[in-house]
Design a protein around this motif. Structure first.
Motif: not given
Ligand SMILES: Nc1ncnc2c1ncn2[C@@H]1O[C@H](COP(=O)(O)OP(=O)(O)OP(=O)(O)O)[C@@H](O)[C@H]1O
Length: 269
Positions: A1-18, A62-66
């Motif tokens: 299965m293909r696993i893709t991250a597209e421009e992922l950003t994840w923040s805690v209290a406004g500070t981006p961690v990813v 596999d190309g499908m958004s989760v």
């Protein structure tokens, strides 16, 4: 299965961690996720496992958004072995491994013959068959780690996400686990702190620094003395090991005063 991250950003209290991480892991590929403490490895893995909703960007299987997938649907595709995942329960080892079958069972149905066979095969794969009936609490740290890996295998996922799974494992079991991960057809993303182990077994390495993906490629291209100095703050030499893989020799942490030998030589016994 293909696993893709597209421009992922994840923040805690406004500070981006990813921060704006994009990568594409091909079916069957074994990819190592590297970076110093706090660089965002676990957070990225949790986003890819559907346990964190990113502030921006998309995770695709596999190309499908989760994005709108249920936990159960995600668990039928991907298994996640968390760092030191606790399970302080009265269950037996086989029961904990059997939790990997949950996404495939009706809520009120107990394990059937297929579930039992899959659990037995997973225990065998990590060398824990003899401990199947033992209370979970009686396991050593390394045995628990292997049981967690068996639980993930019992999920029969297309993708495996693992957060420092070699913690607690002795050398033989570290090598066995890395061989298991490279031999499988599953798509594997594994966070590792042992750079030489990652270089030896992974097809490709991703390097995170302050949440950003700053390098991606074959081990010899990603692991350079300059990057190890910049990202890990160590003075290190890159060599080739006896099997022809890149190997890291650490000289000293950068910024530390040079060591002097202060201990007096011990008298001979
Ligand atoms: N739920 C949270 N709440 C607050 N801060 C968090 C949370 N999750 C992660 N962080 C912070 O985000 C940063 C990245 O954490 P993360 O666990 O992703 O790093 P890591 O690269 O896996 O680190 P390590 O190698 O130490 O396991 C750290 O500074 C951490 O304290």
């Amino acid at each position: 299965m293909r696993i893709t991250a597209e421009e992922l950003t994840w923040s805690v209290a406004g500070t981006p961690v990813v921060r704006e991480v994009s990568t594409d892991i091909a079916p069957g590929e074994t990819v190592g996720l590297l970076g110093p403490n706090g660089s965002g490895k676990s957070s990225l893995l949790r986003c890819l496992a559907g346990l964190r909703a990113p502030d921006a960007g998309t995770v695709r299987y596999d190309g499908m958004s989760v994005r709108d997938w249920s936990a159960r649907r995600i668990a039928r595709h991907v298994a996640f072995v968390e760092q030191d995942s606790g399970a302080d329960s009265d269950l037996r080892v086989a029961d904990v491994v059997g939790l990997g079958r949950t996404p495939f069972r009706d809520r009120w149905r107990g394990p059937d013959a297929t579930d039992r066979a899959v659990v037995a095969a997973a225990l065998d794969r990590v060398g824990l068959t003899a401990l199947a009936g033992r209370p979970w609490k009686a396991l050593s740290g390394g045995e628990r780690q292997r049981a967690h890996i068996a639980r993930a295998l019992a999920q029969q996922p297309y993708g495996l996400l693992l957060d420092e799974p070699t913690n607690h494992l002795d050398v033989k079991h570290q090598l066995e686990l890395m061989e298991l991960l490279t031999d499988t057809d599953q798509t594997v993303l594994v966070a590792l702190h042992d750079l030489s182990l990652a270089a030896r077994y992974c097809d490709r390495l991703l390097l995170l620094h302050h949440g950003r993906l700053i390098a991606s490629g074959p081990p010899a291209a990603v692991l350079t003395a300059e990057r190890l100095a910049e990202v890990f703050e160590v003075d290190a030499a890159l060599t080739t090991d006896a099997l022809g893989h890149p190997a890291v020799t650490y000289r000293r942490p950068l910024g530390a005063p040079p060591r002097t030998e202060t201990r007096a030589p011990q008298p001979a016994l």
